[in-house]
Design an enzyme around this catalytic site. Structure first.
Site, PDB file in Angstrom:
ATOM      1  CB  SER A  29      -4.729   3.267  -0.598  1.00 18.59           C
ATOM      2  OG  SER A  29      -5.709   2.278  -0.512  1.00 18.59           O
ATOM      3  CG  HIS A  60     -10.816   1.317  -2.039  1.00 19.17           C
ATOM      4  ND1 HIS A  60      -9.862   1.363  -3.020  1.00 19.17           N
ATOM      5  CD2 HIS A  60     -10.196   0.837  -0.948  1.00 19.17           C
ATOM      6  CE1 HIS A  60      -8.712   0.920  -2.548  1.00 19.17           C
ATOM      7  NE2 HIS A  60      -8.891   0.588  -1.279  1.00 19.17           N
ATOM      8  CG  HIS A  82      -9.049  -4.702  -3.786  1.00 14.95           C
ATOM      9  ND1 HIS A  82      -9.883  -3.684  -3.368  1.00 14.95           N
ATOM     10  CD2 HIS A  82      -7.840  -4.135  -4.022  1.00 14.95           C
ATOM     11  CE1 HIS A  82      -9.198  -2.561  -3.354  1.00 14.95           C
ATOM     12  NE2 HIS A  82      -7.969  -2.800  -3.747  1.00 14.95           N
ATOM     13  CE1 TYR A  84      -9.681  -6.327   0.129  1.00 15.96           C
ATOM     14  CE2 TYR A  84      -7.601  -6.229  -1.080  1.00 15.96           C
ATOM     15  CZ  TYR A  84      -8.641  -5.592  -0.406  1.00 15.96           C
ATOM     16  OH  TYR A  84      -8.629  -4.234  -0.264  1.00 15.96           O
ATOM     17  CD  GLU A  85     -13.494  -5.292  -2.334  1.00 13.48           C
ATOM     18  OE1 GLU A  85     -14.599  -4.793  -2.115  1.00 13.48           O
ATOM     19  OE2 GLU A  85     -12.681  -4.820  -3.155  1.00 13.48           O
ATOM     20  CB  ALA A 112      -1.486   1.473  -0.953  1.00  8.29           C
ATOM     21  CG  MET A 209      -3.181  -7.218  -1.132  1.00  8.83           C
ATOM     22  SD  MET A 209      -4.186  -7.119   0.351  1.00  8.83           S
ATOM     23  CE  MET A 209      -2.943  -7.318   1.628  1.00  8.83           C
ATOM     24  CB  SER A 210      -4.925  -3.748  -6.497  1.00  9.99           C
ATOM     25  OG  SER A 210      -3.930  -2.743  -6.450  1.00  9.99           O
ATOM     26  CG  ASN A 233       3.176  -1.118   4.403  1.00 10.33           C
ATOM     27  OD1 ASN A 233       2.341  -0.787   3.537  1.00 10.33           O
ATOM     28  ND2 ASN A 233       3.625  -2.347   4.513  1.00 10.33           N
ATOM     29  CG  HIS A 245      -6.410  -0.896   6.148  1.00 12.68           C
ATOM     30  ND1 HIS A 245      -5.896  -0.906   4.861  1.00 12.68           N
ATOM     31  CD2 HIS A 245      -7.596  -0.245   6.060  1.00 12.68           C
ATOM     32  CE1 HIS A 245      -6.726  -0.277   4.042  1.00 12.68           C
ATOM     33  NE2 HIS A 245      -7.768   0.137   4.743  1.00 12.68           N
TER      34      HIS A 245
HETATM   35  N1  HPA Z   1       1.415  -5.982   1.581  1.00  3.74           N
HETATM   36  C1  HPA Z   1       0.406  -6.157   0.705  1.00  3.74           C
HETATM   37  N2  HPA Z   1      -0.353  -5.166   0.266  1.00  3.74           N
HETATM   38  C2  HPA Z   1      -0.096  -3.938   0.726  1.00  3.74           C
HETATM   39  C3  HPA Z   1       0.923  -3.677   1.653  1.00  3.74           C
HETATM   40  C4  HPA Z   1       1.717  -4.759   2.095  1.00  3.74           C
HETATM   41  O1  HPA Z   1       2.659  -4.607   2.909  1.00  3.74           O
HETATM   42  N3  HPA Z   1       0.902  -2.355   1.907  1.00  3.74           N
HETATM   43  C5  HPA Z   1      -0.104  -1.820   1.155  1.00  3.74           C
HETATM   44  N4  HPA Z   1      -0.709  -2.775   0.443  1.00  3.74           N
END
Ligand code: HPA
Length: 279
Positions: A29, A60, A82, A84-85, A112, A209-210, A233, A245
């Site tokens: 991202s 994605h 990922h 988490y998927e 990201a 998360m990656s 963020n 998100h």
């Molecule tokens: N936490 C986890 N994964 C993320 C975040 C976050 O704040 N922002 C973008 N990916």
């Protein structure tokens, strides 16, 4: 899990293009806009590559490109799967093994991430100096791969020379490139403020998360790795409001031109560096 051999996938890729890049870039991202800088030689849907799953997260795409960034031949993976998927680590890292089997020697991973370091702002970028694997799983767990080390040294996961190129690229692109430690969680929930306070104490500067599974497998395969985050963020409890998100996607959208320039300039510097080494 029964995945096709990464050699089979690499052989399929070789049939698709005569280009033989040594640099591959995985777009997360905030970095997909780099595709607008790419002179495309060939685009292949992940669905057509044996062993590559279709990503399910919006933003994605699931396409692999052969092309040039400036004069640098590159392979670009737009979209990743990922943990988490629900995929096994073996599948999450299958593309990385395929890149190694293809003959890629250098890998740039992008993602990201949420900023933990108090000096970070949404919209900054961060070059990874190291990581903490908090995903609860190691991508090398399982049967041993033939001819690859069982116990992999991660003392210098992120290559210093490639990181230097990232900083040079950051300067040329006139963007704020921070440096720091990326902590990987499995997700997909965002973290609690208490978790973020704990991660800060552990030495993390950003959370995502990656990237970590790919980086670890790439090191096992002997690839040089660089990685960069777009801080989309401030992590939970660091900023004012709640996390969403949508916010991640909005910052990614706002920073897309900078992200694309960073990648393009990195690729150009990479080629210059290689030519210098060959002199
Ligand atoms: N936490 C986890 N994964 C993320 C975040 C976050 O704040 N922002 C973008 N990916």
């Amino acid at each position: 899990m029964d995945l096709p051999n990464s050699q089979t996938a690499a052989a399929r890729l070789k049939k698709n293009s005569p280009l033989r890049p040594t640099l591959a870039i995985v777009l997360g991202s905030g970095f997909h806009h780099a595709l607008t800088e790419l002179r495309v030689d060939k685009k292949i849907s992940y669905a057509k590559i044996p062993g590559f799953p279709k990503p399910t997260v919006s933003g994605h795409a699931g396409e692999l490109y052969f092309g040039h960034l400036g004069r640098t031949p590159v392979m670009v993976l737009s979209g990743r799967v990922h943990f988490y998927e629900g995929h096994e680590m073996e599948r999450v890292t299958f593309a990385t093994r395929t890149l190694a089997a293809f003959g890629i020697t250098d890998l740039l991973l992008t993602n990201a991430a949420g900023g933990i370091n108090k000096n970070f702002r949404a919209g900054d970028f961060m070059a990874l100096t190291d990581h903490i694997n908090f995903m609860g799983a190691n991508p090398l767990r399982g049967p041993q791969y033939k001819n690859l080390p069982r116990f992999v040294d991660l003392t210098e996961t992120y290559d210093k020379k490639l990181r230097e190129r990232l900083f040079q690229a950051g300067k040329i692109s006139k963007l704020k490139l921070q440096r720091g430690v990326y902590l990987a969680v499995s997700g997909p929930s965002y973290e609690t403020p208490a978790e973020i306070r704990a991660f800060a104490r552990l030495g993390a500067d950003a959370v995502g998360m990656s990237t970590v599974p790919e980086a670890v497998v790439a090191r096992q395969c002997g690839l040089n790795v660089a990685a960069v985050s777009c801080i989309t963020n401030l992590a939970a409890g660091i900023g004012k409001g709640n996390l969403s998100h949508t916010e991640v996607l909005e910052t990614a959208e706002r920073m897309k031109k900078s992200g694309a320039q960073l990648i393009k300039n990195f690729a150009e510097l990479y080629l210059k560096g290689r030519m210098k080494n060959e002199e």
